[in-house]
Motif scaffolding. Structure first.
Motif: not given
Length: 282
Positions: A108-113, A119-133
């Motif tokens: 993914v680039g810098e601003a992906p959808w 998602t469970g605890s949201g771990a993956i989603a939150l890690a991706l958002k943290h890495a790609r603000p």
């Protein structure tokens, strides 16, 4: 009671209970209850622990001795550098799932959808958002209780993720989330029910719906992911998913048959097939 005495007592109790990794569990518990780091526990073992802290350690050790995972006992874990709160309503994120995040970020680039399915605890989603603000991240789960945990984590971490309750196995799923995405990522249920009796005691504390699939169709979620990719991914978009170590190649074959291209199955750090990736054709 000193730190040394507290640690030795905790290790003895957990060892007697047959807990896997008794010393590391005891260290985590004492770190959490006292605020001392692992290095401080060993560097200054004769520091006297406050009675309230010692009592908290005793309660935590009692729970851990029953086989309850230490992450549930403490109510949190660390995932991809983020403090993730946990309850028994969500799966405990594993280190190999961090490798899923790593693989996803390569595509993914810098601003992906991004769409995180299950998602469970949201771990993956939150890690991706943290890495790609700048990313637009949507995370779905069938469990309302899990989404409550995930949204709490997002709020605590100050990360903006949109959470949606939806069942990835329902035909209407694609109508319940906004099209279209650059990345679909998932750590779906993939353990056949027949393996339940052979799993570690700790796993029995985790939610069945996040772990197990029917023995008759252990690839059901990967088939669904391929269908969602055809409808929800932009041309050229990627799907990345964690897999059962014994089923990684089967997932790859399924995805190729479903029309995904550049399908690869990657081994985790232990050399097991655990991460499948594929791209929607341009």
């Amino acid at each position: 009671m000193t730190r040394r005495a507290l640690l030795d007592d905790a290790v003895d109790q957990l060892t007697a209970a047959g807990v896997e990794g008794p010393r590391r569990s005891a260290e985590w518990i004492i770190e959490d209850a006292t605020g001392a780091t692992r290095a401080e526990i060993y560097a200054r073992p004769d520091v006297v622990v406050e009675p309230a802290e010692a009592a908290l350690v005793a309660r935590y050790v009692t729970r851990r001795a029953t086989g309850e995972p230490v992450q549930y006992v403490l109510g949190h874990t660390n995932f991809y550098g983020l403090h993730i709160s946990l309850t028994p309503d969500v799966l405990i994120p594993r280190p190999e799932t961090e490798e899923v995040v790593e693989r996803a970020l390569r595509h993914v680039g810098e601003a992906p959808w991004v769409l995180d399915i299950g998602t469970g605890s949201g771990a993956i989603a939150l890690a991706l958002k943290h890495a790609r603000p700048a990313a637009e991240v949507f995370a779905v789960d069938v469990s309302a209780a899990a989404l409550e945990v995930a949204s709490g984590n997002a709020q605590h971490l100050g990360l903006e993720v949109t959470f949606v309750r939806a069942d990835a196995l329902r035909p209407s799923f694609a109508d319940e989330v906004p099209p279209t995405f650059d990345l679909i990522v998932s750590n779906p249920p993939y353990v056949p029910e027949a393996e339940k009796a052979d799993l570690q005691l700790e796993v029995g504390h985790e939610p069945d719906t996040a772990l197990f699939v029917s023995d008759s169709d252990p690839l059901v979620f990967y088939r669904a992911l391929a269908g969602h990719a055809s409808r929800l991914l932009r041309p050229g978009g990627w799907v990345v998913a964690e897999t059962h170590a014994d089923h990684g190649q089967a997932v790859g074959a399924l995805w190729r048959a479903a029309g995904l291209v550049e399908v690869e199955v990657h081994a985790d750090l232990s050399g097991r097939d655990r991460i499948a990736i594929g791209r929607r054709a341009d």
